[in-house]
Design a protein around this motif. Sequence first.
Motif, PDB file in Angstrom:
ATOM      1  N   GLY A 129      41.828  45.750  30.323  1.00  0.00           N
ATOM      2  CA  GLY A 129      41.933  44.327  30.635  1.00  0.00           C
ATOM      3  C   GLY A 129      41.085  44.036  31.855  1.00  0.00           C
ATOM      4  N   TYR A 130      40.840  42.772  32.086  1.00  0.00           N
ATOM      5  CA  TYR A 130      39.967  42.376  33.180  1.00  0.00           C
ATOM      6  C   TYR A 130      40.714  41.645  34.286  1.00  0.00           C
ATOM      7  CZ  TYR A 130      36.622  43.184  29.393  1.00  0.00           C
ATOM      8  OH  TYR A 130      35.916  43.725  28.356  1.00  0.00           O
ATOM      9  N   SER A 131      42.018  41.548  34.188  1.00  0.00           N
ATOM     10  CA  SER A 131      42.777  40.759  35.165  1.00  0.00           C
ATOM     11  C   SER A 131      42.596  41.293  36.580  1.00  0.00           C
ATOM     12  CB  SER A 131      44.253  40.689  34.788  1.00  0.00           C
ATOM     13  OG  SER A 131      44.828  41.978  34.748  1.00  0.00           O
ATOM     14  N   ASP A 132      42.513  42.605  36.752  1.00  0.00           N
ATOM     15  CA  ASP A 132      42.305  43.162  38.096  1.00  0.00           C
ATOM     16  C   ASP A 132      40.946  42.757  38.651  1.00  0.00           C
ATOM     17  OD1 ASP A 132      44.775  44.349  38.053  1.00  0.00           O
ATOM     18  OD2 ASP A 132      44.025  46.361  37.591  1.00  0.00           O
ATOM     19  N   TYR A 133      39.923  42.742  37.808  1.00  0.00           N
ATOM     20  CA  TYR A 133      38.590  42.337  38.259  1.00  0.00           C
ATOM     21  C   TYR A 133      38.607  40.886  38.720  1.00  0.00           C
ATOM     22  CZ  TYR A 133      37.114  46.425  35.471  1.00  0.00           C
ATOM     23  OH  TYR A 133      36.973  47.665  34.922  1.00  0.00           O
ATOM     24  N   PHE A 134      39.251  40.030  37.914  1.00  0.00           N
ATOM     25  CA  PHE A 134      39.290  38.618  38.271  1.00  0.00           C
ATOM     26  C   PHE A 134      40.159  38.384  39.508  1.00  0.00           C
ATOM     27  CE2 PHE A 134      37.752  38.160  33.886  1.00  0.00           C
ATOM     28  CZ  PHE A 134      36.668  37.328  34.120  1.00  0.00           C
ATOM     29  N   ALA A 135      41.224  39.152  39.665  1.00  0.00           N
ATOM     30  CA  ALA A 135      42.050  39.031  40.870  1.00  0.00           C
ATOM     31  C   ALA A 135      41.258  39.451  42.107  1.00  0.00           C
ATOM     32  CB  ALA A 135      43.321  39.873  40.725  1.00  0.00           C
ATOM     33  N   ASP A 136      40.508  40.541  41.999  1.00  0.00           N
ATOM     34  CA  ASP A 136      39.674  40.984  43.122  1.00  0.00           C
ATOM     35  C   ASP A 136      38.586  39.956  43.432  1.00  0.00           C
ATOM     36  OD1 ASP A 136      41.193  43.283  43.297  1.00  0.00           O
ATOM     37  OD2 ASP A 136      39.707  44.574  42.315  1.00  0.00           O
ATOM     38  N   ALA A 138      38.800  36.735  42.834  1.00  0.00           N
ATOM     39  CA  ALA A 138      39.476  35.586  43.445  1.00  0.00           C
ATOM     40  C   ALA A 138      39.744  35.849  44.926  1.00  0.00           C
ATOM     41  CB  ALA A 138      40.771  35.276  42.705  1.00  0.00           C
ATOM     42  N   ALA A 139      40.105  37.079  45.263  1.00  0.00           N
ATOM     43  CA  ALA A 139      40.326  37.424  46.671  1.00  0.00           C
ATOM     44  C   ALA A 139      39.023  37.299  47.460  1.00  0.00           C
ATOM     45  CB  ALA A 139      40.903  38.835  46.791  1.00  0.00           C
ATOM     46  N   LYS A 140      37.914  37.755  46.877  1.00  0.00           N
ATOM     47  CA  LYS A 140      36.608  37.624  47.550  1.00  0.00           C
ATOM     48  C   LYS A 140      36.230  36.158  47.714  1.00  0.00           C
ATOM     49  CE  LYS A 140      34.115  41.899  46.802  1.00  0.00           C
ATOM     50  NZ  LYS A 140      33.964  42.219  48.209  1.00  0.00           N
ATOM     51  N   ILE A 141      36.486  35.368  46.695  1.00  0.00           N
ATOM     52  CA  ILE A 141      36.185  33.937  46.769  1.00  0.00           C
ATOM     53  C   ILE A 141      37.001  33.294  47.894  1.00  0.00           C
ATOM     54  CG2 ILE A 141      36.422  31.732  45.546  1.00  0.00           C
ATOM     55  CD1 ILE A 141      35.857  33.439  42.932  1.00  0.00           C
ATOM     56  N   THR A 142      38.276  33.646  47.973  1.00  0.00           N
ATOM     57  CA  THR A 142      39.135  33.105  49.037  1.00  0.00           C
ATOM     58  C   THR A 142      38.606  33.501  50.409  1.00  0.00           C
ATOM     59  OG1 THR A 142      41.052  33.128  47.573  1.00  0.00           O
ATOM     60  CG2 THR A 142      41.489  33.064  49.947  1.00  0.00           C
ATOM     61  N   GLU A 143      38.223  34.772  50.560  1.00  0.00           N
ATOM     62  CA  GLU A 143      37.659  35.243  51.834  1.00  0.00           C
ATOM     63  C   GLU A 143      36.414  34.442  52.201  1.00  0.00           C
ATOM     64  OE1 GLU A 143      36.767  39.416  51.469  1.00  0.00           O
ATOM     65  OE2 GLU A 143      38.853  39.931  51.013  1.00  0.00           O
ATOM     66  N   GLN A 144      35.535  34.241  51.231  1.00  0.00           N
ATOM     67  CA  GLN A 144      34.294  33.531  51.520  1.00  0.00           C
ATOM     68  C   GLN A 144      34.535  32.048  51.782  1.00  0.00           C
ATOM     69  OE1 GLN A 144      32.985  36.569  52.255  1.00  0.00           O
ATOM     70  NE2 GLN A 144      31.299  35.107  52.297  1.00  0.00           N
ATOM     71  N   CYS A 145      35.510  31.471  51.125  1.00  0.00           N
ATOM     72  CA  CYS A 145      35.851  30.062  51.382  1.00  0.00           C
ATOM     73  C   CYS A 145      36.312  29.872  52.822  1.00  0.00           C
ATOM     74  CB  CYS A 145      36.942  29.580  50.428  1.00  0.00           C
ATOM     75  SG  CYS A 145      36.326  29.139  48.782  1.00  0.00           S
ATOM     76  N   GLU A 146      36.992  30.871  53.359  1.00  0.00           N
ATOM     77  CA  GLU A 146      37.502  30.769  54.722  1.00  0.00           C
ATOM     78  C   GLU A 146      36.391  30.803  55.761  1.00  0.00           C
ATOM     79  OE1 GLU A 146      40.500  33.813  55.065  1.00  0.00           O
ATOM     80  OE2 GLU A 146      41.842  32.767  53.691  1.00  0.00           O
ATOM     81  N   VAL A 147      35.246  31.408  55.433  1.00  0.00           N
ATOM     82  CA  VAL A 147      34.154  31.499  56.406  1.00  0.00           C
ATOM     83  C   VAL A 147      32.935  30.667  56.002  1.00  0.00           C
ATOM     84  CG1 VAL A 147      34.854  33.795  57.191  1.00  0.00           C
ATOM     85  CG2 VAL A 147      33.189  33.593  55.340  1.00  0.00           C
ATOM     86  N   PHE A 148      32.999  30.036  54.852  1.00  0.00           N
ATOM     87  CA  PHE A 148      31.864  29.272  54.338  1.00  0.00           C
ATOM     88  C   PHE A 148      31.618  28.036  55.185  1.00  0.00           C
ATOM     89  CE2 PHE A 148      30.279  25.917  51.382  1.00  0.00           C
ATOM     90  CZ  PHE A 148      29.022  26.454  51.159  1.00  0.00           C
ATOM     91  N   ALA A 149      30.363  27.857  55.575  1.00  0.00           N
ATOM     92  CA  ALA A 149      29.949  26.658  56.305  1.00  0.00           C
ATOM     93  C   ALA A 149      29.007  25.873  55.407  1.00  0.00           C
ATOM     94  CB  ALA A 149      29.254  27.049  57.601  1.00  0.00           C
ATOM     95  N   PRO A 150      29.452  24.738  54.890  1.00  0.00           N
ATOM     96  CA  PRO A 150      28.569  23.943  54.012  1.00  0.00           C
ATOM     97  C   PRO A 150      27.253  23.634  54.695  1.00  0.00           C
ATOM     98  CG  PRO A 150      30.790  23.068  53.985  1.00  0.00           C
ATOM     99  CD  PRO A 150      30.749  24.112  55.073  1.00  0.00           C
ATOM    100  N   GLN A 151      26.192  23.593  53.896  1.00  0.00           N
ATOM    101  CA  GLN A 151      24.847  23.343  54.427  1.00  0.00           C
ATOM    102  C   GLN A 151      24.640  21.865  54.700  1.00  0.00           C
ATOM    103  OE1 GLN A 151      22.132  24.999  51.590  1.00  0.00           O
ATOM    104  NE2 GLN A 151      23.072  26.987  51.687  1.00  0.00           N
TER     105      GLN A 151
END
Length: 151
Positions: A129-136, A138-151
Amino acid sequence: MLEDAFACVASMGINGADGVAETTVLALSDDLDGPGGCNEGFLRDDALLVVVAIQDTYDEGSKGTAEDWAAALVEAKGGDADAIVLLVISTDIDMAGSLCGPTIGVEHELRTWTELMPHSLFGSICAEGYSDYFADAAAKITEQCEVFAPQ
């Protein structure tokens, strides 16, 4: 509206079968994403770019190299590699202990592409299954959203 949407998808060609990386790069091109393009507004300065590429073989059909594909993603986000999260799910026959069968000596450009991007994950298409890949991812996306500075 449905006809326009279909025409946009159809303009990508059939490269999804053998060239998922090239198709990704095409989707980000000015022709499709720029003013008047059928993907107009897809790339936004105020949002992360999340790419999910799924291919059951290693990429033999895409034009260019993993370096070219990585550069195209970064260019699409104005040079900000931290504004991109890439998840690739593909065969793992290039690695010892492959889930997809006997390991063979191939250069797996999709894996290389993943390794070139700082916020990326690679998963085996042969996993149960791919649920672990998508969960990981999603965690990376959350991390990047927290530090993302819109251009």
